[in-house]
Motif scaffolding. Structure first.
Motif, mmCIF file in Angstrom:
data_model
loop_
_atom_site.group_PDB
_atom_site.id
_atom_site.type_symbol
_atom_site.label_atom_id
_atom_site.label_comp_id
_atom_site.label_asym_id
_atom_site.label_seq_id
_atom_site.Cartn_x
_atom_site.Cartn_y
_atom_site.Cartn_z
ATOM 1 N N ALA A 128 0.863 -1.179 0.000
ATOM 2 C CA ALA A 128 0.000 0.000 0.000
ATOM 3 C C ALA A 128 0.900 1.229 0.000
ATOM 4 O O ALA A 128 2.073 1.156 0.372
ATOM 5 C CB ALA A 128 -0.904 0.001 1.230
ATOM 6 N N GLY A 152 -4.499 1.226 -1.971
ATOM 7 C CA GLY A 152 -4.291 -0.136 -1.516
ATOM 8 C C GLY A 152 -4.405 -0.321 -0.024
ATOM 9 O O GLY A 152 -3.906 -1.301 0.526
ATOM 10 N N ARG A 154 -6.975 0.077 3.633
ATOM 11 C CA ARG A 154 -8.214 0.409 4.340
ATOM 12 C C ARG A 154 -7.893 1.593 5.246
ATOM 13 O O ARG A 154 -7.298 1.428 6.302
ATOM 14 C CB ARG A 154 -8.705 -0.783 5.154
ATOM 15 N N ASP A 157 -10.425 1.800 9.986
ATOM 16 C CA ASP A 157 -10.660 0.459 10.533
ATOM 17 C C ASP A 157 -11.946 0.514 11.354
ATOM 18 O O ASP A 157 -11.921 0.774 12.558
ATOM 19 C CB ASP A 157 -9.470 0.032 11.389
ATOM 20 N N LEU A 208 -4.858 -3.909 0.902
ATOM 21 C CA LEU A 208 -5.778 -4.543 -0.038
ATOM 22 C C LEU A 208 -5.009 -5.331 -1.100
ATOM 23 O O LEU A 208 -3.848 -5.022 -1.388
ATOM 24 C CB LEU A 208 -6.656 -3.482 -0.703
ATOM 25 N N PRO A 209 -5.651 -6.320 -1.703
ATOM 26 C CA PRO A 209 -4.974 -7.109 -2.745
ATOM 27 C C PRO A 209 -4.620 -6.234 -3.951
ATOM 28 O O PRO A 209 -5.267 -5.207 -4.200
ATOM 29 C CB PRO A 209 -6.026 -8.159 -3.125
ATOM 30 N N GLU A 212 -6.933 -3.711 -6.150
ATOM 31 C CA GLU A 212 -7.933 -3.020 -5.322
ATOM 32 C C GLU A 212 -7.245 -1.859 -4.608
ATOM 33 O O GLU A 212 -6.495 -2.063 -3.662
ATOM 34 C CB GLU A 212 -8.547 -3.975 -4.289
ATOM 35 N N ASP A 213 -7.504 -0.652 -5.069
ATOM 36 C CA ASP A 213 -6.834 0.512 -4.493
ATOM 37 C C ASP A 213 -7.588 1.123 -3.325
ATOM 38 O O ASP A 213 -7.022 1.888 -2.547
ATOM 39 C CB ASP A 213 -6.615 1.586 -5.572
ATOM 40 N N GLY A 214 -8.897 0.805 -3.194
ATOM 41 C CA GLY A 214 -9.671 1.356 -2.096
ATOM 42 C C GLY A 214 -10.083 2.794 -2.352
ATOM 43 O O GLY A 214 -9.815 3.371 -3.418
#
Length: 318
Positions: A128, A152, A154, A157, A208-209, A212-214
């Motif tokens: 990330a 990438g 989160r 939380d 994130l995988p 998946e950038d979020g």
């Protein structure tokens, strides 16, 4: 265990430089790994993107400002074009040549996405990326680094629905982990050591995988009017007295009718009632009408000029 380190040996970053080159060139003794979080200061991002511009700092602050929040002498707190509430709109005049100023990156989330993709392509590591900048905090002295861009990760939380060790269900707890990572990175990098990159290892659960950038750091910005402190103390008073539509958003949505009714009754000593969703204040005192209008504005209500007797108010949304 969480490990945080800031590599030495990063040279001066200039317009057009490849940030991945600078980072990987400094990581001679350690490789990036899946789940790492790479933090990079907005200062070097801005330099690489050519945001180091000729000009007067005061003029640059005006250009970068979307809305004034508070001003005390030469200090101004503003909402800048990125939606960040910062001193001087984030315009920096340190570590640049005389006569030049450094603006924040054009789109820090987009920068984080590009750097993340570059690092994945060149190292194979699913990391990330967080772009950091320094900001002050209301009610507390000093500054800390926050995330102004992210990919990438989160960034929040969310603990809503989780149960604490005493059996209490959490409702609103949501650590801003992107900001916490930025603060940890600043501790490792320091302000004067010329270490603009930091690697945080041990919180792969937040990463994130690949692909998946979020939502990016933009997800940490409260919507206009949702913050309880959209204006400084002096500025809020002046805005309520002006009564301009341009300032309404900073006060948030309409207050509850019963709450405003009770407030006006205590404030004016007049008879105040609720009639078909409207608030009616019965008074022939002109000053009372003026006080009611100012208080109504600050609480998201309008004076209804059609009121047959006294002052009638209605919520701004109806």
């Amino acid at each position: 265990m969480i490990t945080v380190w800031a590599p030495d040996g990063v040279g001066e970053v200039r317009h057009g430089d490849d940030l991945a080159d600078h980072l990987l060139g400094a990581l001679s003794e350690c490789d990036l790994a899946d789940g790492d979080v790479v933090c990079v200061t907005s200062k070097v991002v801005s330099k690489a993107e050519g945001r180091d511009v000729v000009g007067d700092r005061a003029e640059a602050i005006v250009r970068e400002t979307r809305r004034l929040v508070a001003r005390r002498g030469s200090l101004s707190i503003v909402v800048n074009r990125l939606g960040l509430t910062m001193a001087a709109a984030g315009v920096d005049a340190s570590n640049v040549e005389t006569g030049r100023v450094l603006l924040l990156p054009e789109d820090p989330d987009a920068t984080a996405r590009r750097l993340r993709a570059d690092l994945l392509e060149r190292t194979g590591a699913g990391v990330a990326v967080v772009v950091t900048d320094t900001a002050g905090r209301a009610w507390r002295e000093g500054q800390t680094d926050i995330a102004v861009g992210a990919a990438g990760l989160r960034v929040l939380d969310d603990h809503a629905g989780r149960v604490d060790p005493y059996g209490n269900t959490l409702a609103v707890t949501a650590p801003a982990v992107a900001d916490e990572l930025a603060g940890a990175a600043e501790l490792a990098a320091g302000k004067l050591a010329r270490r603009p990159f930091v690697v945080v290892r041990g919180r792969g659960d937040l990463v994130l995988p690949p692909g998946e950038d979020g939502p990016g750091a933009a997800a940490l910005l409260r919507p206009e009017g949702a913050d309880l402190f959209g204006l400084g103390a002096r500025e809020a008073v002046l805005a309520a007295l002006r009564g301009s539509d341009d300032d309404r958003a900073a006060f948030g949505g309409p207050a509850d009718a019963v709450e405003l009714r009770d407030l006006l009754a205590g404030l004016t000593g007049a008879e105040v009632g609720l009639v078909d969703g409207a608030i009616e204040v019965v008074s022939e005192d002109g000053r009372t009408g003026w006080v009611v209008a100012v208080a109504a504005y600050a609480h998201g209500w309008l004076v209804d000029e059609r009121a047959p007797v006294g002052v009638r108010l209605r919520p701004i949304t109806t």
